[in-house]
Design a protein around this motif. Sequence first.
Motif, PDB file in Angstrom:
ATOM      1  N   ASP A   1       0.997  -1.245  -0.114  1.00 14.25           N
ATOM      2  CA  ASP A   1       0.041   0.151   0.071  1.00 14.25           C
ATOM      3  C   ASP A   1       1.039   1.363   0.060  1.00 14.25           C
ATOM      4  OD1 ASP A   1      -2.184  -1.550  -0.182  1.00 14.25           O
ATOM      5  OD2 ASP A   1      -2.645  -1.405   2.183  1.00 14.25           O
ATOM      6  N   ILE A   2       1.755   1.262   0.988  1.00 13.51           N
ATOM      7  CA  ILE A   2       2.668   2.382   0.960  1.00 13.51           C
ATOM      8  C   ILE A   2       3.504   2.530  -0.452  1.00 13.51           C
ATOM      9  CG2 ILE A   2       4.850   3.352   1.977  1.00 13.51           C
ATOM     10  CD1 ILE A   2       3.811   1.958   4.701  1.00 13.51           C
ATOM     11  N   LEU A   3       3.972   1.629  -1.213  1.00 16.03           N
ATOM     12  CA  LEU A   3       4.707   1.427  -2.353  1.00 16.03           C
ATOM     13  C   LEU A   3       3.611   2.059  -3.390  1.00 16.03           C
ATOM     14  CD1 LEU A   3       7.402   0.736  -3.882  1.00 16.03           C
ATOM     15  CD2 LEU A   3       6.377  -1.248  -4.167  1.00 16.03           C
ATOM     16  N   GLY A   4       2.287   1.546  -3.237  1.00 18.82           N
ATOM     17  CA  GLY A   4       1.460   2.194  -4.044  1.00 18.82           C
ATOM     18  C   GLY A   4       1.395   3.705  -4.027  1.00 18.82           C
ATOM     19  N   LYS A   5       1.163   4.062  -2.861  1.00 17.91           N
ATOM     20  CA  LYS A   5       0.987   5.602  -2.730  1.00 17.91           C
ATOM     21  C   LYS A   5       2.046   6.200  -3.034  1.00 17.91           C
ATOM     22  CE  LYS A   5      -2.093   4.875   1.223  1.00 17.91           C
ATOM     23  NZ  LYS A   5      -2.417   5.124   2.973  1.00 17.91           N
ATOM     24  N   THR A   6       3.393   5.555  -2.851  1.00 15.57           N
ATOM     25  CA  THR A   6       4.586   6.125  -3.184  1.00 15.57           C
ATOM     26  C   THR A   6       4.599   6.499  -4.700  1.00 15.57           C
ATOM     27  OG1 THR A   6       5.633   5.440  -1.108  1.00 15.57           O
ATOM     28  CG2 THR A   6       7.148   6.206  -2.849  1.00 15.57           C
ATOM     29  N   GLU A   7       4.444   5.345  -5.327  1.00 14.74           N
ATOM     30  CA  GLU A   7       4.314   5.468  -6.635  1.00 14.74           C
ATOM     31  C   GLU A   7       3.264   6.527  -7.331  1.00 14.74           C
ATOM     32  OE1 GLU A   7       3.348   1.517  -8.247  1.00 14.74           O
ATOM     33  OE2 GLU A   7       5.434   0.677  -8.056  1.00 14.74           O
ATOM     34  N   LYS A   8       1.993   6.383  -6.905  1.00 16.57           N
ATOM     35  CA  LYS A   8       1.375   7.607  -7.193  1.00 16.57           C
ATOM     36  C   LYS A   8       2.105   8.967  -6.767  1.00 16.57           C
ATOM     37  CE  LYS A   8      -3.313   5.583  -6.676  1.00 16.57           C
ATOM     38  NZ  LYS A   8      -4.510   5.623  -5.837  1.00 16.57           N
ATOM     39  N   GLU A   9       2.530   9.004  -5.683  1.00 16.00           N
ATOM     40  CA  GLU A   9       3.016  10.382  -5.425  1.00 16.00           C
ATOM     41  C   GLU A   9       4.262  10.577  -6.453  1.00 16.00           C
ATOM     42  OE1 GLU A   9       4.412  10.221  -1.386  1.00 16.00           O
ATOM     43  OE2 GLU A   9       2.299  10.288  -0.505  1.00 16.00           O
ATOM     44  N   MET A  10       5.032   9.516  -6.650  1.00 14.85           N
ATOM     45  CA  MET A  10       6.232   9.596  -7.562  1.00 14.85           C
ATOM     46  C   MET A  10       5.753  10.192  -8.957  1.00 14.85           C
ATOM     47  SD  MET A  10       9.151   7.097  -8.059  1.00 14.85           S
ATOM     48  CE  MET A  10       8.737   6.168  -9.485  1.00 14.85           C
ATOM     49  N   GLN A  11       4.609   9.496  -9.484  1.00 15.69           N
ATOM     50  CA  GLN A  11       3.998   9.883 -10.704  1.00 15.69           C
ATOM     51  C   GLN A  11       3.659  11.339 -10.589  1.00 15.69           C
ATOM     52  OE1 GLN A  11       0.972   6.937 -11.450  1.00 15.69           O
ATOM     53  NE2 GLN A  11       2.285   5.323 -12.055  1.00 15.69           N
ATOM     54  N   GLU A  12       2.846  11.714  -9.575  1.00 12.74           N
ATOM     55  CA  GLU A  12       2.507  13.186  -9.347  1.00 12.74           C
ATOM     56  C   GLU A  12       3.626  14.021  -9.353  1.00 12.74           C
ATOM     57  OE1 GLU A  12       0.244  13.589  -5.997  1.00 12.74           O
ATOM     58  OE2 GLU A  12      -1.574  12.229  -6.706  1.00 12.74           O
ATOM     59  N   VAL A  13       4.799  13.602  -8.694  1.00 13.41           N
ATOM     60  CA  VAL A  13       5.863  14.486  -8.685  1.00 13.41           C
ATOM     61  C   VAL A  13       6.709  14.426 -10.016  1.00 13.41           C
ATOM     62  CG1 VAL A  13       8.216  14.540  -7.731  1.00 13.41           C
ATOM     63  CG2 VAL A  13       6.447  14.108  -6.284  1.00 13.41           C
ATOM     64  N   GLN A  14       6.709  13.233 -10.404  1.00 18.09           N
ATOM     65  CA  GLN A  14       7.192  13.249 -12.055  1.00 18.09           C
ATOM     66  C   GLN A  14       6.509  14.179 -12.931  1.00 18.09           C
ATOM     67  OE1 GLN A  14       9.890  11.374 -12.888  1.00 18.09           O
ATOM     68  NE2 GLN A  14       9.963  12.226 -14.732  1.00 18.09           N
ATOM     69  N   GLY A  15       5.196  13.974 -12.973  1.00 21.24           N
ATOM     70  CA  GLY A  15       4.249  14.608 -13.683  1.00 21.24           C
ATOM     71  C   GLY A  15       4.473  16.452 -13.316  1.00 21.24           C
ATOM     72  N   LYS A  16       4.651  16.542 -12.122  1.00 22.91           N
ATOM     73  CA  LYS A  16       4.972  18.155 -11.737  1.00 22.91           C
ATOM     74  C   LYS A  16       6.434  18.265 -12.326  1.00 22.91           C
ATOM     75  CE  LYS A  16       2.465  18.606  -7.624  1.00 22.91           C
ATOM     76  NZ  LYS A  16       2.399  18.592  -6.139  1.00 22.91           N
TER      77      LYS A  16
ATOM     78  N   ASN B   1       7.800  17.160 -14.734  1.00 19.27           N
ATOM     79  CA  ASN B   1       7.776  17.201 -16.337  1.00 19.27           C
ATOM     80  C   ASN B   1       7.343  18.339 -16.769  1.00 19.27           C
ATOM     81  OD1 ASN B   1       8.996  14.790 -16.653  1.00 19.27           O
ATOM     82  ND2 ASN B   1       6.887  13.588 -16.999  1.00 19.27           N
ATOM     83  N   SER B   2       6.175  18.829 -16.092  1.00 20.47           N
ATOM     84  CA  SER B   2       5.738  20.384 -16.280  1.00 20.47           C
ATOM     85  C   SER B   2       6.745  21.316 -15.997  1.00 20.47           C
ATOM     86  CB  SER B   2       4.457  20.219 -15.567  1.00 20.47           C
ATOM     87  OG  SER B   2       4.321  21.191 -14.654  1.00 20.47           O
ATOM     88  N   SER B   3       7.566  21.095 -14.957  1.00 19.46           N
ATOM     89  CA  SER B   3       8.298  22.262 -14.255  1.00 19.46           C
ATOM     90  C   SER B   3       9.651  22.232 -15.355  1.00 19.46           C
ATOM     91  CB  SER B   3       9.232  21.855 -12.986  1.00 19.46           C
ATOM     92  OG  SER B   3       8.199  21.721 -12.013  1.00 19.46           O
ATOM     93  N   GLU B   4       9.909  20.869 -16.030  1.00 11.86           N
ATOM     94  CA  GLU B   4      10.876  20.899 -17.009  1.00 11.86           C
ATOM     95  C   GLU B   4      10.480  21.645 -18.427  1.00 11.86           C
ATOM     96  OE1 GLU B   4      12.417  16.925 -17.712  1.00 11.86           O
ATOM     97  OE2 GLU B   4      13.444  16.758 -15.675  1.00 11.86           O
ATOM     98  N   SER B   5       9.316  21.329 -18.546  1.00 11.93           N
ATOM     99  CA  SER B   5       8.796  22.245 -19.912  1.00 11.93           C
ATOM    100  C   SER B   5       8.687  23.660 -19.278  1.00 11.93           C
ATOM    101  CB  SER B   5       7.546  21.520 -20.143  1.00 11.93           C
ATOM    102  OG  SER B   5       6.477  21.810 -19.578  1.00 11.93           O
ATOM    103  N   THR B   6       8.374  23.772 -18.365  1.00 12.99           N
ATOM    104  CA  THR B   6       8.479  25.374 -17.889  1.00 12.99           C
ATOM    105  C   THR B   6       9.891  25.947 -18.000  1.00 12.99           C
ATOM    106  OG1 THR B   6       6.393  25.149 -16.551  1.00 12.99           O
ATOM    107  CG2 THR B   6       7.791  26.959 -16.273  1.00 12.99           C
ATOM    108  N   VAL B   7      10.693  24.912 -17.400  1.00 12.93           N
ATOM    109  CA  VAL B   7      12.039  25.661 -17.421  1.00 12.93           C
ATOM    110  C   VAL B   7      12.909  25.645 -18.909  1.00 12.93           C
ATOM    111  CG1 VAL B   7      14.178  25.041 -16.715  1.00 12.93           C
ATOM    112  CG2 VAL B   7      12.690  24.862 -15.247  1.00 12.93           C
ATOM    113  N   SER B   8      12.237  24.675 -19.655  1.00 12.83           N
ATOM    114  CA  SER B   8      12.592  24.843 -21.127  1.00 12.83           C
ATOM    115  C   SER B   8      11.971  25.898 -21.954  1.00 12.83           C
ATOM    116  CB  SER B   8      12.116  23.522 -21.853  1.00 12.83           C
ATOM    117  OG  SER B   8      12.708  22.444 -21.421  1.00 12.83           O
ATOM    118  N   SER B   9      10.661  25.962 -21.461  1.00 12.88           N
ATOM    119  CA  SER B   9      10.167  27.445 -22.160  1.00 12.88           C
ATOM    120  C   SER B   9      10.889  28.355 -21.736  1.00 12.88           C
ATOM    121  CB  SER B   9       8.686  27.471 -21.759  1.00 12.88           C
ATOM    122  OG  SER B   9       8.104  26.467 -22.147  1.00 12.88           O
TER     123      SER B   9
END
Length: 197
Positions: A152-167, A169-177
């Motif tokens: 369960d913790i790993l699943g939550k951590t993976e979700k959080e990691m996906q959210e962080v990864q999404g953020k 990625n969005s931060s990287e695209s913002t930085v790239s922009s």
Amino acid sequence: MAQSVVYADLKFATAPPQSAAACPAAPSEDDSPYENLPLGPVPAEPSPGRWPRHWRVPVGLLTASLLLLLVVAVALGACYWQVTRSLRDASQEHAAEQGRLSQEVSARERSLEQTRLELSWARAELQRAWQEGNSSRLELGSLEAELRRVTDILGKTEKEMQEVQGKLNSSESTVSSLRACVNTGTTILQTAGYQQA
């Protein structure tokens, strides 16, 4: 001490001739205390080896009975000897069989005692294994619960990691922009700087 000896005067009468008549008993001339019996005609007795005719059948039956009794006695003796011998042999066989059976029973009792010990050891081992199995089952249950919790913790951590990864990625695209903008702004500034110069 003097010993007295008594002598008796014995007189033997002779048989009168057959022709003479038997005389009645008369006192002896000497008045002897012993009475001499006159011998009358002596009845004819069979000669030693011959039996009178009327005695032959009973004597024959008696002889046959004695022989039969002798044969029966010998047969009974032989039967007794055979029975005694067979009983002795049977007794010896019985004693040998009893000894063999006693040894076999003793060996089986030892084997049974060994089996009892092995069974007791196996029961103790089974009890120990059952207790270990129960403790292992309990431990496995706790490990499964821990695994579910960690999953369960790993699943939550993976979700959080996906959210962080999404953020990210969005931060990287913002930085790239922003970089692109900064690069563009720098190029504009440089171009403007050339123009001023």
